[in-house]
Design an enzyme around this catalytic site. Structure first.
Site, PDB file in Angstrom:
ATOM      1  N   VAL A  85       0.921  -1.177   0.241  1.00 56.75           N
ATOM      2  CA  VAL A  85       0.162  -0.146   0.141  1.00 56.75           C
ATOM      3  C   VAL A  85       0.728   1.251   0.006  1.00 56.75           C
ATOM      4  CG1 VAL A  85      -1.932   1.218   1.388  1.00 56.75           C
ATOM      5  CG2 VAL A  85      -1.928  -1.147   1.194  1.00 56.75           C
ATOM      6  N   GLY A 134       4.149   4.222   3.165  1.00 56.66           N
ATOM      7  CA  GLY A 134       3.661   2.911   2.673  1.00 56.66           C
ATOM      8  C   GLY A 134       4.003   1.795   3.517  1.00 56.66           C
ATOM      9  N   LYS A 135       3.383   0.441   3.059  1.00 53.88           N
ATOM     10  CA  LYS A 135       3.587  -0.493   3.876  1.00 53.88           C
ATOM     11  C   LYS A 135       3.194  -1.635   3.014  1.00 53.88           C
ATOM     12  CE  LYS A 135       4.479  -1.510   8.252  1.00 53.88           C
ATOM     13  NZ  LYS A 135       5.523  -0.562   9.251  1.00 53.88           N
ATOM     14  N   GLY A 136       3.873  -2.897   3.465  1.00 55.79           N
ATOM     15  CA  GLY A 136       3.874  -4.135   2.345  1.00 55.79           C
ATOM     16  C   GLY A 136       3.580  -5.440   3.711  1.00 55.79           C
TER      17      GLY A 136
END
Ligand code: NAD
Length: 440
Positions: free
Chosen positions: A84, A129-131
């Site tokens: 994201v 962001g992040k995953g």
């Protein structure tokens, strides 16, 4: 009528990282909904145009993929994966990649959003962001983890880049995983590109001081809070929930300032000693025994004792949604230093504020990690590496300044440190959005 036991049990297991028990039902708390509430509370004070708020609240891009990964027995297993990018207004999307069985789009969106606000609070030129990958790294071999990380990188490769989106480790990933990410990305470009990811091993362009940075930030912001409240750390007491990277390092650094830890918890159990626990020795003990339980000179206590202990400082450094409207009234600490992301729900915040408990919000308290990630990215790009002292000194400057900015906003707006941190962050993001304009 007998209670519907089966349905309750199933939900509890699936959402075990983010649930509250309410009477006979278990209701998952949406962490993303929690972030939205926090943003709305700050926006109310700021009188920002609703359409701009709508623009900055939602994630810019959410990617979901299913990754086929070859397991050691030759079979292929499908893993659900997310990345994201919440915001790129102030710079590249920045945020870790989590490997955990309970990863969900809701959680990744929340964590990506917090990264936007966190980067803005400490004033570094990153977005958020992040995953995540839905997997259990504790049950996977090194080869399986490597293939998962490489497939994740390869399948989402167009999202990433030093100017686009720069991942980092999170729960279940670490320097080795980031080395695989860096290598997979670099091989497509046929040259080494260390600035595409942070939290790398030192020999691969990682920054000195990165491993300790989040805990150091927790210590620095707690020190500022203590100074503001007139609390002498040399005689202060504390408890810590979570004794991994963030919990153990913040405890060690606070212990060095004289703070006496009376309660420590990890996932295996909780321990107490009213006279104080020797934190450096406990760190060595946990490295060897993988548990805090049985540490000489301590006795086992209930997990909730750690949250409700009558101490000056409580450091939640494990999971989200630990202090909710159900138990916030039982917290007796004077300061809560949020090492973890989202350990306190918005409803609990109201109760804590009423009880005059000073919360150092996560987007400020644990921002040391992303700050040194920024330093790592800068060093990779200029190709010149700083000493650990230089890194720590720069981190101290950033954290002290961020604390001052948030405290000032809290006084100016007569509000909590959480809402003040969002006020500072939202103002910085909105300023940039207004300068750039919204292209349509
Ligand atoms: P970690 O995996 O190193 O440690 C987590 C700790 O929490 C472990 O000691 C584990 O035993 C404990 N734990 C898990 N469930 C628990 C439970 N139910 N009760 C008590 N203890 C429990 O993870 P970490 O890197 O220290 O991250 C902890 C938190 O800090 C997470 O919320 C993470 O998102 C946040 N955070 C980490 C960083 C970082 O740089 N590592 C930066 C910002 C925020």
């Amino acid at each position: 009528m007998p209670p519907k036991k089966t349905a309750k049990k199933k939900t509890t297991k699936k959402h075990s990282r983010s649930v509250v028990q309410r009477k006979n039902t278990t209701i998952p708390i949406s962490v993303f909904a929690n972030v939205m509430k926090q943003i709305d509370a700050a926006a109310e004070k700021l009188h920002i145009d609703k359409s701009i708020m709508d623009f900055i609240k939602v994630p810019r891009r959410s990617t979901m993929m299913n990754l086929p990964v070859r397991m050691d027995d030759g079979s292929f297993k499908m893993f659900q994966a997310f990345r994201v990018q919440h915001s790129i207004a102030r710079g590249p999307a920045k945020g870790g990649i989590r490997f955990h069985p309970n990863v969900s789009l809701d959680e990744v969106q929340a964590l990506a959003s917090w990264m936007t606000w966190k980067s803005a609070v400490v004033n570094i030129p990153f977005g958020g962001g992040k995953g995540g990958v839905v997997c259990d790294p504790t049950k996977m071999s090194e080869g399986e983890l490597e293939r998962t990380m490489r497939r994740y990188t390869a399948d989402m490769i167009d999202l990433f880049g030093p100017d686009d989106d720069v991942p980092a480790p999170d729960v279940g990933t670490g320097p080795k995983t980031m080395a695989w990410f860096m290598d997979t990305y670099s091989m497509r470009e046929n040259r080494s590109i260390p600035g595409v990811v942070t939290g790398k091993p030192i020999n691969l362009g990682g920054s000195l001081g990165r491993n300790e940075a989040t805990g150091r930030g927790v210590m620095l912001t707690t020190r500022s809070a203590a100074k503001h409240l007139g609390l002498d750390l040399a005689t202060a007491t504390a408890s810590v929930q979570g004794f991994g990277n963030v919990g153990s390092i913040s405890a060690r650094l606070l212990h060095e300032l004289g703070v006496k830890f009376t309660h420590v918890a990890d996932v295996t159990g909780s321990i107490t000693n009213s006279k104080g626990i020797d934190i450096p020795k406990l760190i060595k003990y946990v490295e060897k025994n993988k548990t805090v339980l049985g540490f000489p000179g301590t006795k086992e206590c209930k997990p909730q004792d750690v949250l409700y202990a009558k101490v000056d400082i409580l450091v939640p450094a494990a999971l989200e949604n630990q202090i909710t409207e159900k138990n916030a009234g039982k917290v007796r600490a004077r300061i809560i230093a949020e090492g973890a992301n989202g350990p306190v729900t918005p409803e609990a915040d109201v109760i804590l504020a009423k009880n005059n408990i000073f919360v150092i919000p996560d987007i400020l308290c644990n921002a040391g990690g992303v700050t040194v990630s920024y330093f790592e990215w800068v060093q990779n790009r200029i190709g010149y590496y700083w000493t650990e002292e230089e890194v720590n000194q720069r981190l101290e400057q950033k954290m002290d300044l961020a604390f001052e900015d948030v405290l000032k906003a809290s006084k100016d707006n007569k509000t909590t440190m959480r809402i003040a941190a969002f006020i500072v962050a939202i103002t910085r993001v909105v300023d940039v959005v207004k300068l750039r304009g919204i292209y349509s």
